[in-house]
Design an enzyme around this catalytic site. Structure first.
Site, PDB file in Angstrom:
ATOM      1  CG  ASN A 158      -0.351  -0.138   2.495  1.00 42.14           C
ATOM      2  OD1 ASN A 158       0.788  -0.598   2.611  1.00 42.14           O
ATOM      3  ND2 ASN A 158      -1.066   0.237   3.529  1.00 42.14           N
ATOM      4  CD  GLU A 256       2.132  -0.102  10.418  1.00 36.83           C
ATOM      5  OE1 GLU A 256       0.928  -0.488  10.418  1.00 36.83           O
ATOM      6  OE2 GLU A 256       2.628   0.593   9.523  1.00 36.83           O
ATOM      7  CB  CYS A 290      -1.820   0.222   8.479  1.00 36.95           C
ATOM      8  SG  CYS A 290      -0.708  -0.550   7.342  1.00 36.95           S
ATOM      9  CD  GLU A 466       8.066   0.652  11.174  1.00 36.74           C
ATOM     10  OE1 GLU A 466       9.157   0.888  10.649  1.00 36.74           O
ATOM     11  OE2 GLU A 466       7.239  -0.137  10.725  1.00 36.74           O
TER      12      GLU A 466
END
Ligand code: ADP
Length: 485
Positions: A158, A256, A290, A466
């Site tokens: 994505n 993640e 996400c 992150e």
């Protein structure tokens, strides 16, 4: 003249030890233009033997060329990478848009963010200093930060270049080396990064790029005993199998995973700002994000008027090819398109009210994979559209009786990535922010923050952070040296 097919010039072979190398066989995975369904390129597969070569090259560079360079010089190299990405921004954005289907303005934003990651972490390369620890006059004790080792980066489809650079930039700043496995659906911009890094002065072997599927390439990479850390972004199921595999050789992991993030809108909110924010939260990258705000949790008092306006705006969204910069681009693959449709259909069967969309589209002359922007009114919290990550342009609406009920609904899934709230009441915003299970909370702006703000999950959305200075922690190990003097 603008080259409309810059992908034709990309060297598709694995990038190992500073060069694109032949795989020695014909195995390849096609990558498609999701707007037309046409094959853009056949990308050679790096098998377990090539993955091993890539890891060995990264291992040699870790104690070799990369360790010879001072941290300050490492920082200068990373700055040059940022400049090189910017200088090729138009070409990178065009390829990203073609390969992933995302609208050009978003692809351009992604390329700038990728440059920003290198710029941001470049400044940190010479600042990762340790502490001295007071043990009394008979001792000297201090910590030093050492690169964690060879890192594996498993990338989703994505945000192909953004996710690659999000992990690579802090890893390199900390002195680690890397092997990147792009998603098989969108490998092109990551492949372009190889020569960009080399030309900017990143020594051979510091970054290697191997393409293929999860089974052919991702699995042997994660399982490789010389991998010290795995940075994974993707689905919960794959994340679990990556964790299992990394555990076999005691590698650390950053996970993640998915999300089903709420956008809470209270009666007292600036309704216009909330409307814009809600549209952006769910329709950016056709909902394939996400951290998408895929559940609108709206207080009853403002719900009817808000939903009416939302419906009107959704009907106006234009569909088209990413490179023509439409309101909404295609879905990345046929498989993903079918998954979206299945969850929407199952939810309608379970009693969800279909307000807009809810179907596969076939825009004239295109032939690719499109889904209509969709609004579903949830009947109850246990339905698929509330609980499952759809990863498509589908917003589920839940009505809350009051603020407390909205807080309860915000928590009703197994995920905890992001939570957004729109309200004029500072106390409510803070109470929500401090109590909700989420890695990040957005108040009065969805997708608030940037490369500087730590990002990650709670619950099934994963762990580890992150972005920001927090991300660096994954890429260095703290060593304590203590001496009796
Ligand atoms: P999706 O289901 O949305 O395609 P995945 O989580 O399966 O997402 O994929 C994310 C990334 O993980 C991709 O690069 C994919 O190739 C990779 N991958 C899939 N399976 C594995 C595996 N067993 N080991 C390592 N990587 C994998």
């Amino acid at each position: 003249m603008k080259d409309l097919a810059p992908h034709r010039h990309i060297d598709l072979k694995p990038f190992i030890d500073g060069a694109h190398v032949p795989t020695g066989n014909d195995a390849a995975v096609p990558t498609y233009d999701p707007a037309t369904g046409e094959v853009l390129a056949q990308v050679p597969v790096a098998d377990a033997a090539l993955v091993d070569r890539a890891v060995k090259s990264a291992k040699a560079a870790l104690k070799g060329a990369w360790a010879e360079i001072t941290p300050a010089e490492r920082g200068r190299i990373l700055f040059r990478v940022a400049q090189a990405i910017r200088s090729r921004a138009e070409e990178l954005a065009t390829v990203e848009s073609l390969d992933s289907g995302k609208p050009m303005r978003e692809a351009k934003g992604d390329i700038e963010t990728s440059a920003r990651y290198f710029e941001y972490y470049a400044g940190m390369a010479d600042k990762l200093q340790g502490d001295t620890i007071p043990l009394g006059k008979g001792f000297v004790s201090f910590t030093q930060h050492e690169p964690v080792g060879v890192t594996a980066h498993i990338i989703p489809w994505n945000f192909p270049l953004v996710t690659t650079t999000r992990g690579l930039a802090p890893a390199l700043a900390a002195g680690a080396t890397a092997v990147v496995k792009p998603a098989e659906q969108t490998p092109l911009t990551a492949l372009m990064l190889g020569t960009i890094l080399k030309d900017a002065g990143v020594p051979d072997g510091v970054v290697n790029i191997v393409c293929g599927t999860g089974a052919t390439t991702g699995a042997p990479l994660v399982a490789h005993p010389d991998i010290a850390h795995v940075t994974f972004t993707g689905s919960v199921a794959t994340g679990i199998s990556v964790m299992r595999s990394a555990a076999e050789h005691v590698a650390s992991v950053t996970m993640e995973l998915g999300g089903k993030s709420p956008v809470v809108v209270l009666d007292d909110a600036d309704q216009e700002a909330a409307l814009e924010g809600t549209l952006k939260a769910i329709f950016t990258n056709a909902g394939q994000v996400c951290s998408a705000g895929s559940r609108l949790v709206i207080e009853r008092g403002c719900a009817d008027a808000f939903i009416e306006k939302l419906r009107a705006r959704v009907r106006q969204i234009g569909i088209g090819r990413g490179i023509d910069d439409p309101g909404l681009g295609p879905i990345v693959s046929l498989q993903q398109l079918q998954k979206i449709d299945q969850i929407v259909t199952a939810s309608i069967e379970a009693g969800a009210g279909l307000l807009e969309g809810g179907k596969i589209l076939n825009p004239e002359g295109l032939g690719g994979w499109f889904y209509a922007p969709t609004l579903l009114k949830a009947a109850k919290a246990d339905m698929p559209a509330v609980q499952e990550e759809i990863f498509g342009p589908v917003l589920t609406i839940q009505i809350a009786d009051d603020f407390e009920h909205a807080c309860e609904l915000a928590e009703c899934t197994r995920f905890g990535l992001v939570a957004g709230i729109y309200t004029a009441d500072f106390s409510k915003a803070m109470r929500f922010g401090r109590s909700v299970s989420a890695g990040q909370v957005y108040i009065n702006q969805y997708f608030a923050g940037g490369v500087e703000t730590p990002f990650g999950g709670t619950k099934n959305s994963g762990f580890g952070r992150e972005k920001g200075l927090e991300a660096l922690r994954a890429y260095y190990a703290v060593k304590t040296i203590t001496a009796k003097i």
